[in-house]
Design a protein around this motif. Structure first.
Motif, short mmCIF file in Angstrom:
data_model
loop_
_atom_site.label_atom_id
_atom_site.label_comp_id
_atom_site.label_asym_id
_atom_site.label_seq_id
_atom_site.Cartn_x
_atom_site.Cartn_y
_atom_site.Cartn_z
N ALA A 189 52.75 -21.96 -75.61
CA ALA A 189 52.24 -21.20 -76.78
C ALA A 189 52.87 -21.56 -78.25
CB ALA A 189 52.54 -19.55 -76.45
N SER A 190 54.15 -21.71 -78.03
CA SER A 190 54.87 -22.07 -79.31
C SER A 190 54.33 -23.59 -79.78
CB SER A 190 56.18 -22.11 -79.24
OG SER A 190 56.80 -23.09 -78.19
N ALA A 191 53.96 -24.40 -78.79
CA ALA A 191 53.92 -25.80 -78.86
C ALA A 191 52.54 -26.27 -79.53
CB ALA A 191 54.15 -26.63 -77.67
N VAL A 192 51.49 -25.29 -79.66
CA VAL A 192 50.15 -25.57 -79.70
C VAL A 192 49.96 -24.88 -81.18
CG1 VAL A 192 49.28 -25.62 -77.55
CG2 VAL A 192 49.13 -23.33 -78.85
N GLY A 193 50.82 -24.27 -81.79
CA GLY A 193 50.69 -23.58 -83.15
C GLY A 193 50.21 -24.35 -84.29
N ASP A 194 50.64 -25.90 -84.22
CA ASP A 194 50.28 -26.72 -85.39
C ASP A 194 49.45 -27.84 -84.97
OD1 ASP A 194 52.47 -27.93 -84.59
OD2 ASP A 194 53.30 -28.07 -86.61
N ALA A 195 48.87 -27.94 -83.90
CA ALA A 195 48.37 -29.02 -83.17
C ALA A 195 46.85 -28.94 -83.76
CB ALA A 195 48.20 -28.87 -81.77
N HIS A 196 46.57 -30.47 -84.01
CA HIS A 196 45.37 -30.83 -84.21
C HIS A 196 44.37 -31.05 -82.90
CE1 HIS A 196 46.96 -32.90 -87.94
NE2 HIS A 196 46.72 -31.64 -88.12
N ILE A 197 45.00 -31.33 -81.87
CA ILE A 197 44.39 -31.54 -80.66
C ILE A 197 45.19 -31.10 -79.47
CG2 ILE A 197 43.36 -33.53 -79.13
CD1 ILE A 197 43.37 -35.11 -81.51
N THR A 210 58.96 -26.66 -73.28
CA THR A 210 58.57 -26.06 -72.04
C THR A 210 57.51 -24.66 -72.55
OG1 THR A 210 60.61 -24.59 -72.11
CG2 THR A 210 60.77 -26.63 -71.01
N ASP A 211 57.32 -24.26 -73.60
CA ASP A 211 56.76 -23.09 -74.00
C ASP A 211 55.30 -23.56 -74.45
OD1 ASP A 211 55.82 -20.59 -74.55
OD2 ASP A 211 56.96 -20.63 -76.29
N THR A 247 52.65 -32.68 -67.17
CA THR A 247 53.38 -33.99 -66.84
C THR A 247 52.88 -34.58 -65.63
OG1 THR A 247 55.43 -32.72 -65.99
CG2 THR A 247 55.17 -33.20 -68.53
N GLY A 248 52.00 -34.14 -64.98
CA GLY A 248 51.64 -34.92 -63.80
C GLY A 248 50.80 -36.44 -64.07
N ARG A 262 50.20 -39.52 -85.29
CA ARG A 262 51.46 -39.51 -85.80
C ARG A 262 52.60 -38.61 -85.16
NH1 ARG A 262 53.07 -35.94 -89.60
NH2 ARG A 262 51.11 -34.86 -89.66
N ARG A 263 52.08 -37.74 -84.42
CA ARG A 263 53.11 -36.97 -83.57
C ARG A 263 52.74 -36.47 -82.03
NH1 ARG A 263 54.55 -31.24 -86.09
NH2 ARG A 263 53.14 -30.49 -84.43
N LEU A 264 53.51 -36.54 -81.35
CA LEU A 264 53.08 -35.89 -79.84
C LEU A 264 54.21 -34.93 -79.45
CD1 LEU A 264 51.51 -36.19 -77.08
CD2 LEU A 264 53.20 -37.93 -76.48
N THR A 265 53.56 -33.90 -78.70
CA THR A 265 54.38 -32.96 -78.15
C THR A 265 54.06 -32.66 -76.75
OG1 THR A 265 54.71 -31.86 -80.22
CG2 THR A 265 55.27 -30.62 -78.28
N VAL A 266 55.05 -33.12 -75.87
CA VAL A 266 54.79 -33.01 -74.40
C VAL A 266 55.50 -31.73 -73.95
CG1 VAL A 266 55.15 -34.17 -72.28
CG2 VAL A 266 54.87 -35.55 -74.32
N VAL A 267 54.77 -30.95 -73.13
CA VAL A 267 55.42 -29.87 -72.61
C VAL A 267 55.02 -29.63 -71.08
CG1 VAL A 267 54.75 -27.27 -72.69
CG2 VAL A 267 54.45 -28.48 -74.72
N GLY A 268 56.32 -29.40 -70.58
CA GLY A 268 56.36 -29.53 -68.93
C GLY A 268 57.11 -28.11 -68.72
#
Length: 306
Positions: free
Chosen positions: A181-189, A178-179, A128-129, A146-152
């Motif tokens: 590992a769980s946030a990348v599980g279904d990411a395309h990028i 904030t995790d 988040t820098g 279509r979807r953005l997940t921001v992890v800090g």
């Protein structure tokens, strides 16, 4: 003789992300053709002070960037970019923070456009820098999200960045977490833009097909990606000499035997010939090279010096 000095706001107002991506793409192609004289950057105090330079032979122009990096302040990157040419007396000076984040985002845009699936529309951003917003802008430019997940590191930091980006991503679902590992599980990028010194997630956390950009680790002591991911992916880098000198991920994977130098393809080469792949995962590892700064400085010089 005149000298034009541009603030962060003026740099941002003058160069769109699309323009930056197109310019950096041309720059990487020129780098592959040998158009640039580009020494490895000087790093002092373990990368807290950096000096980068590039000379573009066809245009007889050069760029020198000096900056300091301190992640305990905001903005973390401050300094100047100076552009000049042998053919005229005029100079351009620009805010290094704006140029650096813009050109780093643009390189990710070039790599993502080349390597991500054509229908990829789910991005997980880790970090988040100051570099983070342009990572999203660049990916969104080449792969509308279509979807953005921001992890800090905290939900508050992630939510603050999400709120900043929301106005630019009309119609995009935005999540925070904030995790990694769980946030990348279904990411395309996945975009990694952190100052981590150890991998952010295990390779097993990623889907079978995914494109990962890693731009945060720019010193041998820093590392965002695990060896297992690099070993099982098509790995594209910005420039071989630079990553062998500065990329903690690449250095670690080479020493561990997870990679060989033959597994590394420079982005400029990949733009003209498809890299040999190990599987459905692709990685773009960038430490940032001076040619990228030159491309943005050249755009600004064309606009302000004529």
């Amino acid at each position: 003789m005149k000298t034009i000095s541009l603030s962060e706001h003026e740099v941002r107002a003058a160069v769109s992300m699309r323009e930056a991506i197109d310019a950096v793409r041309r720059g990487f192609a020129g780098l592959a053709r040998g158009e640039f004289e580009m020494p490895t950057r000087t790093a002092l105090r373990d990368g807290r002070f950096l000096v980068m330079s590039a000379h573009h032979r066809p245009t007889r122009s050069a760029m020198v960037k000096t900056l300091s990096v301190n992640f305990d302040r905001a903005p973390a990157i401050t300094g100047t970019v100076v552009w000049s040419t042998l053919d005229r007396l005029d100079h351009l000076i620009a805010d290094a923070g704006a140029v650096t984040t813009l050109r780093t985002g643009a390189a990710v845009g070039v790599a993502t456009d080349l390597l991500a699936a054509p229908d990829a529309d789910r991005l997980t951003l880790i970090g988040t820098g100051g570099q983070a917003p342009d990572q999203v802008r660049a990916v969104h430019t080449v792969r509308p999200l279509r979807r953005l997940t921001v992890v800090g590191t905290t939900e508050e930091r992630a939510r603050s960045l999400a709120d900043t980006l929301r106005a630019e991503l009309d119609g995009t679902e935005i999540r925070v977490g904030t995790d990694p590992a769980s946030a990348v599980g279904d990411a395309h990028i996945v975009c990694c833009a952190t100052s981590a010194t150890s991998p952010l997630f295990p390779a097993s956390a990623l889907p079978a097909q995914v494109h990962v950009n890693a731009i945060g680790a720019f010193r041998p002591t820093m590392r965002e990606l695990p060896d297992e991911l690099l070993a099982d992916s098509t790995v594209i880098i910005d420039e071989l000499g630079a990553v062998l000198e500065e990329s903690g991920e690449i250095i670690h994977a080479l020493r561990a035997g997870a990679l060989s130098q033959d597994d590394l393809t420079e982005l400029g080469t990949a733009l003209t010939s498809a890299p040999a792949g190990h599987g459905k995962r692709t990685v773009f590892k960038s430490v940032g090279v001076a040619m990228q700064d030159w491309t943005i400085a050249r755009l600004l010089a064309d606009k302000f010096l004529g």
